[in-house]
Structures are given as structure tokens and as C-alpha cells.
Design an enzyme around this catalytic site. Structure first.
Site, PDB file in Angstrom:
ATOM      1  N   LYS A   1       4.891  36.009  71.322  1.00 30.92           N
ATOM      2  CA  LYS A   1       3.618  35.220  71.820  1.00 30.92           C
ATOM      3  C   LYS A   1       3.715  34.239  72.879  1.00 30.92           C
ATOM      4  CE  LYS A   1       0.626  32.295  69.082  1.00 30.92           C
ATOM      5  NZ  LYS A   1       0.419  31.532  67.797  1.00 30.92           N
TER       6      LYS A   1
ATOM      7  N   SER B   1      -4.124  32.262  65.605  1.00 27.00           N
ATOM      8  CA  SER B   1      -3.776  32.250  66.908  1.00 27.00           C
ATOM      9  C   SER B   1      -3.267  33.316  67.559  1.00 27.00           C
ATOM     10  CB  SER B   1      -3.191  31.014  67.439  1.00 27.00           C
ATOM     11  OG  SER B   1      -2.051  30.636  66.959  1.00 27.00           O
TER      12      SER B   1
ATOM     13  N   SER C   1      -2.115  31.599  61.432  1.00 22.51           N
ATOM     14  CA  SER C   1      -2.131  32.166  62.796  1.00 22.51           C
ATOM     15  C   SER C   1      -1.088  33.406  62.827  1.00 22.51           C
ATOM     16  CB  SER C   1      -1.804  31.100  63.875  1.00 22.51           C
ATOM     17  OG  SER C   1      -2.687  30.221  63.955  1.00 22.51           O
TER      18      SER C   1
END
Length: 532
Positions: free
Chosen positions: A114, A195, A219
Site C-alpha cells: 500500500k 482504505s 481498511s
């Protein structure tokens, strides 16, 4: 990196004919790509050990697939940036293997991480924000360091909800100023949740073998569920947070996002370790494990599991599906008990108070430690940047959370400290710990959340229920596994336990996964087939 740069990298890395073939397959709605790209760590390692596959060849194939599917074809926008050194790293690891050195199960395996995880290389670290576009971290995050030590190839970085979905009260998950909108491989007009949106979509679409996401509340597990993959949100402190752009140190953690429980177990094992830069990891000493040892098909036998009934009821179709899956748990030897997780209404407001209270000091400490050369130094700088660049950064939603966090007085504030104590009391000792102790449970289960919703820049996100908060606020582990589909959209089943119970949860999740094998590769339809 713009679209032209991205595609140029992918095409240069793989054969042009292969790229064209993948793009054609994607356009026709097929899963696209060879079986080896869908395969897991053990299968890929077996091929490399037999001399039938190299890390370089595997990286080339993933780069070709990314070029064909992520920016061309369905245009998922899951990958925000590629590592220009990926092929060179793979070649080096191939030379090690040829010389008889294999570092472990991740040797030569491509991993996407990420874009809030620092890497001291040629890639940016931005949390999706244009305020950090082009900024390179001064040193590796501990997670990146552990991946390199394990012999993994960091293939690139994934898109995310900007600032890990802590920018606006009216946000659209999967969108960032730098990366655009990530799309769900199971229905392109639907959301990936956030996210860790790009990590979820990338795993679903087989753009790498493994991926890493981060979670503050939902997330990892929410995008994993909506993208039909496995996600593990570990106990707070099992995996170091140092070098990861933060929201709040009391809840943040990184964790695996993969296509199988076995891959997640191998990746989690590689990520663990006591890090002097993250005090929370000190509590993990002696508690981490080789989680591959938990991969037992009888992992549900005799386990007493609480069915968290107060997390049902958000959607009739999901409840009906999960009821069938509960029967699978029983058939595998589990003892099911209907329960209510207590006091879940006692930290709705105080959780946000804590996140806002920690966000500014934690973020500013990260900027000073990992990107002191960045053009923004403070939360106020970021807010000002967004206002100045509103046409690009604020085109879909605002920055209410950034503004609210900027106004908070700091970590010594009485309201913040009381909120944190409240959260721990009601999520831990009078929440998960209480019900598990009273009912003598090994785990809690419930639907992870709703199905993927239509991406909507007018109304914002609408999750349709979530089981993420109890474990997130408590700092306890949470594993989600594919449980089937509603109208072709994935649904996850969650296993939640007490602190440091990862091995137990992984064992149960693996047994369930192997008994059902629900996951199927996406076909990239434009929208949902309501007859599915």
C-alpha cells in the site's frame, strides 16, 4: 507516474504479444492470465524449485498483466506506481537461488504494498495525496525491511483511499488525488471499499502473488471482503507500524491481503518481529509464530464459536448466505453459540475522538522522521495544499477530518485520554474479552460487511454494515475469508478473537476455506448481473 509511463513500464517488462493477449482477454470479460499468476506461494515456489519458473519471469508476467488489466482493459487503477528495480531484484534473487541460497517461502515472490508504507528506493510515498507526489522516503518501513530480508520482490505500490480514508466525512473509498478511482474487479461500477482498496483489487485480479494493506478500522477486512479475498488484521503490535503513514497509533496496523489463507499465514509470519522503533511490538515477544503450522483442515473441530447476532440484519441476502456457511462450520466440528457482543454502542463517538486526537501528532512525527525533505511538514501545510489545489484534490469531497484533527490540542488532552480509556474498556474487557470469557469461546463470527456498493461521488460511501470496529478498537485480530456471492458480488465471513489469537483464527479460517473453496476469479463485468 501517468498512464503512459505506467504502460511503458509494463510493456517493456513483458512480451508485447503477451500484453495484447491479456488486454484482449480482459476486454472480453475473462479472468485473463495464466494459472501461475493465480497460484499461491507454495505453487510458485515449487515451480521455481523445479527450474520451471524464475522470479524474473514471474515478475515479467505480473508486469504484463498489470499493463493489460490495471491501466488498459478494465482499468482497475489498483497499482499507483511500479518499482523500476523489480526486475533487477528478481534477477538477483534468481542468482541466489542458483547458488543454493533460498531465504524462505517468500524468496522471489512478487508483493504489492500500500502507498502509505515507506520504501527507501525509487518509488514515492504519498498516501495517495498530491501533496507528497514524488516524495521518496529516507528509509524503509520495518514492514518493507522484513519483506526484503525474506527475499520478496516489492513489485510496486497500490492505490488507496487518500490519507487512508481519514480526509473527509463524505469520502469515496478507493479514490486518491494521485491514483484516481480504484474499481472493483467483480463489477467495475462498484467500490472496492477502503482504505486498502488497491491491495484488495490487485489481489482479486491476480496482479501479484501477495499484497499488504493497513487498517485503522476496517481498511484491511472490508476491501478484502468486497474483493473476495482473505485479509488479516493482526493484534496491535504483532506487526510494526514504523515507517507507515499513520492515522492513529492506538489502532493502526499492517496486515496480509491474499487469495488464500495459506498465503496470508506465510506473509504474516514474515512480517512479525520486535522493532525498537515501535514500542507496541515489544508485547509481541514470544507471541508470534510460524503461522503455516496452523494450516490444518481440522482447525474447526471442537472449537466453540460465538455467532455475533448483533452484527446480522443489515441485508437479508447476506444473512441468508451466512446462515448456510454457519452450517459448514458445524459440519466441520465447530460448536456454535448465539451471542451478542456487548457494549458496541459505547465507543461510536469516542473512537473518532481518539483517531482525530492522534492523527495530527502521529502524521507530523512521520513526516519529520521519514520525509523531512517533503514540501509539507505539518497537517496545516497539507490542508493549505489541498485548498490551493482544490480543483484536483477536492473535486469529489472535502477535508473535514484533516481540519478537525488540526484543531485537536494533542495527546495530553483530557478528552482524548478519557476517550481512549473508554474505548479500551468497552471494546476489550467489557466487550470481546467479556463475551469470550463468559461463553468460553475460541472465536466470534459474523458477516464481515455488506457487498460492494455503487461508487457515488454525490452521496459518498454506504457500507451496509460492518463487523470491523470491535476488533479494531480493541486492537485484537480479525480474519476474513470469502463466504460466497450475492448477485455475483463477494461476501466475507469474519473470525475475531482475543489478543494474540492469530494462530487459532488462521486454523479455523483455513479449515472453513478448504471445506468451501468459495473464491473464484473475477470476470471484470461493467456492472452487476442481478440474476447471478
Amino acid at each position: 507516474m501517468d498512464r503512459r509511463d505506467f504502460v511503458r513500464l509494463g510493456v517493456a517488462a513483458g512480451a508485447a504479444a503477451g500484453v495484447a493477449q491479456l488486454a484482449s482477454a480482459a476486454a472480453n470479460g475473462s479472468a485473463a492470465g495464466s494459472a501461475i499468476l493465480e497460484a499461491g506461494v507454495q505453487e510458485q515456489q515449487a515451480q521455481m524449485a523445479a527450474g520451471k519458473l524464475s522470479s524474473k519471469a514471474l515478475v515479467q508476467q505480473y508486469l504484463a498483466r498489470i499493463a493489460a488489466i490495471d491501466k488498459a482493459g478494465p482499468a482497475l487503477r489498483a497499482v499507483i506506481e511500479l518499482n523500476p528495480d523489480a526486475l533487477a531484484i528478481a534477477e538477483s534473487l534468481d542468482r541466489e537461488r542458483k547458488a543454493g541460497k533460498v531465504r524462505g517461502p517468500l524468496h522471489g515472490i512478487p508483493v504489492l504494498i500500500k502507498d502509505n508504507i515507506a520504501t527507501a528506493d525509487k518509488m514515492s510515498i504519498s498516501a495517495g495525496s498530491l501533496a507528497l507526489d514524488g516524495v521518496r522516503a529516507s528509509k524503509d518501513a520495518y514492514v518493507a525491511q522484513k519483506l526484503r530480508e525474506a527475499g520478496a520482490v516489492i513489485l510496486g505500490k497500490t492505490n488507496l483511499s487518500e490519507w487512508a480514508n481519514m480526509r473527509s466525512t463524505h469520502s469515496v473509498s478507493g479514490w486518491s488525488g494521485r491514483g484516481g478511482q480504484t474499481r472493483n474487479p467483480y463489477a467495475l461500477d462498484r467500490n472496492t471499499s477502503g482504505s486498502s482498496s488497491g491491495s484488495g483489487a490487485a489481489m482479486a485480479a491476480s496482479l501479484a502473488t501477495l499484497a499488504i494493506g493497513t487498517e485503522t478500522d476496517g481498511s484491511i477486512v472490508s476491501p478484502a471482503s468486497t474483493c473476495g479475498i482473505v485479509g488479516i488484521k493482526p493484534t496491535l503490535g504483532l506487526v510494526s507500524r514504523s515507517g507507515i503513514i499513520p492515522i492513529a497509533h492506538s489502532q493502526d496496523t499492517a496486515g496480509p491481503m491474499t487469495r488464500s489463507v495459506a498465503d496470508a499465514a506465510l506473509l504474516l509470519t514474515a512480517l512479525c518481529g520486535v522493532d525498537t522503533a515501535d514500542d507496541a511490538t515489544g508485547a509481541s515477544r514470544g507471541k508470534s509464530a510460524d503461522y503455516a503450522r496452523a494450516l490444518r483442515k481440522d482447525g474447526l473441530q471442537g472449537k466453540r464459536i460465538g455467532v455475533a447476532r448483533n452484527f446480522f440484519g443489515s441485508a437479508t441476502a447476506i444473512d441468508a448466505l451466512i446462515e448456510k456457511e454457519l452450517a459448514v462450520l458445524k459440519a466441520q466440528g465447530a460448536i456454535l453459540v448465539d451471542v451478542q457482543v456487548p457494549n458496541t454502542d459505547k465507543y461510536n463517538d469516542s473512537e473518532l475522538e481518539v483517531l482525530l486526537g492522534e492523527f495530527r501528532p502521529d502524521l507530523e512525527a512521520w513526516l519529520a522522521g521519514y520525509a523531512a525533505h517533503a514540501p509539507v511538514k505539518t497537517m496545516a501545510d497539507i490542508i493549505a495544499f489541498n485548498e490551493k489545489n482544490a480543483a484536483r484534490e477536492l473535486q469529489h469531497f472535502g477535508q473535514e477530518h484533516l481540519v478537525a484533527a488540526q484543531a485537536k490540542p494533542g495527546l495530553q488532552d483530557k478528552a482524548y485520554r478519557e476517550a481512549l480509556a473508554n474505548n479500551h474498556r468497552y471494546a476489550r474487557e467489557e466487550g470481546i474479552d467479556k463475551i469470550m470469557r463468559e461463553e468460553k469461546l475460541d472465536a466470534l463470527v459474523a458477516p464481515t460487511g455488506g457487498v460492494a456498493w455503487l461508487t457515488d461521488y454525490i452521496n459518498g460511501d454506504h457500507y451496509g454494515g460492518s463487523f470491523s470496529s470491535p476488533a479494531a478498537v480493541a486492537g485484537y485480530p480479525h480474519v476474513t475469508v470469502p463466504a460466497g456471492y450475492v448477485h455475483g458480488l463477494p461476501v466475507g465471513l469474519s473470525f475475531v478473537g482475543g489478543a494474540w489469537s492469530e494462530a487459532t483464527l488462521i486454523g479455523m479460517a483455513y479449515a472453513y476455506e478448504q471445506a468451501t473453496l468459495h473464491r473464484r476469479a473475477p470476470a471484470f463485468p461493467a456492472s452487476v448481473n442481478v440474476k447471478a
